[in-house]
Design a protein around this motif. Structure first.
Motif, PDB file in Angstrom:
ATOM      1  N   ARG A 170       0.855  -1.189   0.000  1.00  0.00           N
ATOM      2  CA  ARG A 170       0.000   0.000   0.000  1.00  0.00           C
ATOM      3  C   ARG A 170       0.886   1.232   0.000  1.00  0.00           C
ATOM      4  O   ARG A 170       2.026   1.208   0.444  1.00  0.00           O
ATOM      5  CB  ARG A 170      -0.940  -0.023   1.205  1.00  0.00           C
ATOM      6  CG  ARG A 170      -1.764  -1.316   1.252  1.00  0.00           C
ATOM      7  CD  ARG A 170      -2.840  -1.310   2.319  1.00  0.00           C
ATOM      8  NE  ARG A 170      -3.432  -2.663   2.420  1.00  0.00           N
ATOM      9  CZ  ARG A 170      -4.387  -3.141   1.652  1.00  0.00           C
ATOM     10  NH1 ARG A 170      -4.897  -2.379   0.699  1.00  0.00           N
ATOM     11  NH2 ARG A 170      -4.847  -4.371   1.799  1.00  0.00           N
ATOM     12  N   ASP A 171       0.339   2.332  -0.509  1.00  0.00           N
ATOM     13  CA  ASP A 171       1.108   3.569  -0.597  1.00  0.00           C
ATOM     14  C   ASP A 171       1.257   4.262   0.745  1.00  0.00           C
ATOM     15  O   ASP A 171       2.172   5.061   0.932  1.00  0.00           O
ATOM     16  CB  ASP A 171       0.424   4.547  -1.572  1.00  0.00           C
ATOM     17  CG  ASP A 171       0.515   4.090  -3.015  1.00  0.00           C
ATOM     18  OD1 ASP A 171       1.535   3.476  -3.379  1.00  0.00           O
ATOM     19  OD2 ASP A 171      -0.444   4.344  -3.779  1.00  0.00           O
ATOM     20  N   GLY A 172       0.348   3.999   1.689  1.00  0.00           N
ATOM     21  CA  GLY A 172       0.322   4.737   2.942  1.00  0.00           C
ATOM     22  C   GLY A 172       1.204   4.136   4.013  1.00  0.00           C
ATOM     23  O   GLY A 172       1.830   3.091   3.858  1.00  0.00           O
ATOM     24  N   LEU A 173       1.226   4.843   5.164  1.00  0.00           N
ATOM     25  CA  LEU A 173       2.006   4.444   6.324  1.00  0.00           C
ATOM     26  C   LEU A 173       1.088   4.040   7.475  1.00  0.00           C
ATOM     27  O   LEU A 173      -0.062   4.484   7.554  1.00  0.00           O
ATOM     28  CB  LEU A 173       2.875   5.610   6.798  1.00  0.00           C
ATOM     29  CG  LEU A 173       3.901   6.176   5.823  1.00  0.00           C
ATOM     30  CD1 LEU A 173       4.604   7.378   6.457  1.00  0.00           C
ATOM     31  CD2 LEU A 173       4.907   5.114   5.414  1.00  0.00           C
ATOM     32  N   ASP A 174       1.609   3.242   8.375  1.00  0.00           N
ATOM     33  CA  ASP A 174       0.940   2.938   9.632  1.00  0.00           C
ATOM     34  C   ASP A 174       1.190   4.108  10.585  1.00  0.00           C
ATOM     35  O   ASP A 174       2.290   4.282  11.111  1.00  0.00           O
ATOM     36  CB  ASP A 174       1.489   1.632  10.201  1.00  0.00           C
ATOM     37  CG  ASP A 174       1.079   1.405  11.653  1.00  0.00           C
ATOM     38  OD1 ASP A 174       0.134   2.069  12.124  1.00  0.00           O
ATOM     39  OD2 ASP A 174       1.721   0.564  12.310  1.00  0.00           O
ATOM     40  N   LEU A 175       0.168   4.924  10.814  1.00  0.00           N
ATOM     41  CA  LEU A 175       0.328   6.118  11.641  1.00  0.00           C
ATOM     42  C   LEU A 175       0.387   5.803  13.123  1.00  0.00           C
ATOM     43  O   LEU A 175       0.730   6.689  13.923  1.00  0.00           O
ATOM     44  CB  LEU A 175      -0.819   7.091  11.369  1.00  0.00           C
ATOM     45  CG  LEU A 175      -0.974   7.563   9.920  1.00  0.00           C
ATOM     46  CD1 LEU A 175      -2.154   8.525   9.808  1.00  0.00           C
ATOM     47  CD2 LEU A 175       0.302   8.214   9.397  1.00  0.00           C
ATOM     48  N   SER A 176       0.059   4.568  13.524  1.00  0.00           N
ATOM     49  CA  SER A 176       0.079   4.243  14.941  1.00  0.00           C
ATOM     50  C   SER A 176       1.486   4.320  15.527  1.00  0.00           C
ATOM     51  O   SER A 176       1.635   4.479  16.746  1.00  0.00           O
ATOM     52  CB  SER A 176      -0.512   2.856  15.183  1.00  0.00           C
ATOM     53  OG  SER A 176       0.324   1.828  14.693  1.00  0.00           O
ATOM     54  N   VAL A 177       2.520   4.248  14.689  1.00  0.00           N
ATOM     55  CA  VAL A 177       3.876   4.385  15.222  1.00  0.00           C
ATOM     56  C   VAL A 177       4.078   5.762  15.856  1.00  0.00           C
ATOM     57  O   VAL A 177       4.912   5.930  16.741  1.00  0.00           O
ATOM     58  CB  VAL A 177       4.938   4.155  14.116  1.00  0.00           C
ATOM     59  CG1 VAL A 177       4.789   2.775  13.510  1.00  0.00           C
ATOM     60  CG2 VAL A 177       4.853   5.218  13.029  1.00  0.00           C
ATOM     61  N   SER A 178       3.291   6.759  15.421  1.00  0.00           N
ATOM     62  CA  SER A 178       3.467   8.121  15.923  1.00  0.00           C
ATOM     63  C   SER A 178       3.036   8.255  17.374  1.00  0.00           C
ATOM     64  O   SER A 178       3.476   9.173  18.064  1.00  0.00           O
ATOM     65  CB  SER A 178       2.691   9.115  15.049  1.00  0.00           C
ATOM     66  OG  SER A 178       1.293   8.922  15.172  1.00  0.00           O
TER      67      SER A 178
END
Length: 479
Positions: free
Chosen positions: A355-363
């Motif tokens: 997928r092009d997106g990122l896992d934002l939960s790392v933030s």
């Protein structure tokens, strides 16, 4: 015109073997989560509120009481302040939400294209792990079967967004939240109702026509004697003719918009209370966003679909539920492509596709999001020299630097969103190297576009509906 699907489509079944490898892992995660007290959510609900600008919500600083329910979700979880949509209109942007891919990579840019055969949707990911996958949507742009956005949903229902006015016998856009929520309740109570679920809800209520009920007009709308009716057709006609909007016109439009938001927010509040009564809310991940915003003449336009300015691209993005910290505000530039990988990660599910997106939960887990370029494309019915053109306005952004590129005119505009959030000062002439670098990166991105899969042109009936909704290339006779 309602339609309903009761089983995954044939293309999903053809790819079931590829997804099966992930099912055993998903079943193990489910057995260890939810009712047994772990921090993972047991269920997930994705709520898309069509045409919702964040700056008209209390949790994003709006001064009017439009959104107590959404404000409560924001207080319970993470609020992203700088989220961008993939496109300035409904169809390609929702395809991005459900796939984690840009329009150039999932293939849906207009009404004659569909999701690529290799695309794996969120619903397919959940279905492969034993979730019930349920979808209720309130626009033909998402519900029409030819676009394949229902891939992987075992139960999927389209609530038509228009109805006939009893007095005038003309079609108009209605507020469909009650029907959407009613069908969602019906789906959730079906057997096996004890199983984990992924529910996708799409609401069209905030989109024009602006038709809030009387109590909400009384609360939000001041007396108005101007020319506007709130109908999409009239707004398109005025826009295409270049007729001006007075300060009083724009005040009234914004107030009607606020009234629509609060009316929908109250409906959501009642739905969440219903979930809570059944002990589902506490074990459910909630994700709330929109497909695009709305123009109120910030750059001379009205409605949406034609530009890549922030009033159209910036959207709300809220995540709350088990495992998500409360009261977190994230100012990083994020994007609709991040929704799918983030939702899967919050549920403890590994994605089965790139997928092009990122896992934002790392933030919110101590990590940092990498610096990257963000893109938007696939505008709709731009009027150029009397001709309606598609997919000519493109955007690339790195940090605060944002470049608009017009493929038809071969022209660029460069803005610094940190110093100029209203995009009023074009810096392309002052910073030509930055503009050239961003344009080169945008061209490299465009070169990687897939060949879209075609579907037949809309039928005559569908074209009439698109005209009514403002996606048919021009206005009708409503003055």
């Amino acid at each position: 015109m309602a339609t309903e699907s009761f089983a995954p489509c044939a293309r999903w079944l053809a790819r079931a073997a590829a997804l099966a490898l992930f099912s055993a892992c998903g079943a193990l995660l489910l057995a260890c989560s939810g009712r047994h007290g772990a921090t993972r959510p047991r269920n997930a609900i994705l709520i898309s509120i069509d045409t919702l600008r964040p700056d008209h919500l209390g949790c994003y600083g709006h001064g009017r009481d439009t959104s107590p329910t959404l404000d409560g979700i924001a207080a319970r979880g993470v609020r992203f302040t700088d989220a961008s949509a993939a496109a300035p209109w409904t169809l390609p942007s929702h395809a991005t939400m459900l796939t984690g891919l840009y329009p150039s990579h999932h293939g849906v840019k207009n009404h004659e294209t569909r999701l690529g055969a290799s695309v794996v949707t969120l619903a397919e990911e959940f279905a492969a792990r034993g979730f019930r996958t349920l979808g209720v949507v309130n626009t033909w742009n998402v519900g029409a079967p030819q676009f394949q956005l229902a891939q992987g949903f075992q139960r999927f229902h389209y609530v038509p967004e228009t109805e006939e006015d009893e007095r005038t016998l003309q079609m108009h856009t209605k507020n469909g939240a009650r029907e959407v929520i009613g069908k969602a309740r019906e789906f959730l109570l079906e057997e096996p109702s004890e199983g984990p679920f992924f529910l996708f809800l799409h609401f069209y209520d905030v989109h024009s026509d602006f038709t809030p009920r009387a109590p909400y007009c009384e609360q939000f709308v001041e007396p108005y004697q101007g020319k506007l009716t709130g109908r999409t057709q009239q707004l398109i006609n005025l826009r295409d003719k270049g007729e001006p909007f007075s300060a009083d016109d724009l005040r009234w439009l914004r107030q009607m918009y606020d009234a629509e938001i609060r009316q929908l927010d109250d409906a959501l509040g009642r739905f969440l209370a219903w979930l809570d009564e059944r002990d589902w809310l506490a074990e459910t991940l909630l994700v709330v966003t929109s497909d695009h915003g709305e123009e109120f003449q910030e750059h001379g336009g009205i409605l949406h679909g034609r530009t890549q300015y922030q009033e159209v691209l910036r959207v709300p993005f809220l995540i709350a539920g088990p495992g998500v910290p409360a009261g977190v505000v994230n100012d990083d530039p994020v994007h609709g492509v991040d929704l799918a990988p983030t939702l899967l990660a919050c549920m403890g599910l590994a994605s089965s596709a790139a997928r092009d997106g990122l896992d934002l939960s790392v933030s919110w887990q101590g990590g940092r999001l990498p610096e990257r370029a963000l893109f938007a494309e696939a505008d709709h019915t731009n009027l150029v020299d009397g001709e309606h053109l598609l997919d000519i306005q493109h955007m690339i952004r790195r940090g605060a630097r944002k470049l608009h590129f017009d493929r038809h005119a071969r022209s660029s505009r460069l803005f610094d969103l940190e110093r100029d959030p209203g995009e009023s000062q074009d810096l392309a002439a002052e910073q030509p190297e930055t503009a050239r670098a961003l344009l080169a990166e945008l061209e490299r991105f465009a070169a990687g576009a897939i060949v879209p899969e075609s579907v037949p042109r809309p039928t005559q009936e569908e074209q009439r509906l698109l005209e009514e909704l403002g996606y048919g290339g021009g206005g009708g006779d409503d003055e």
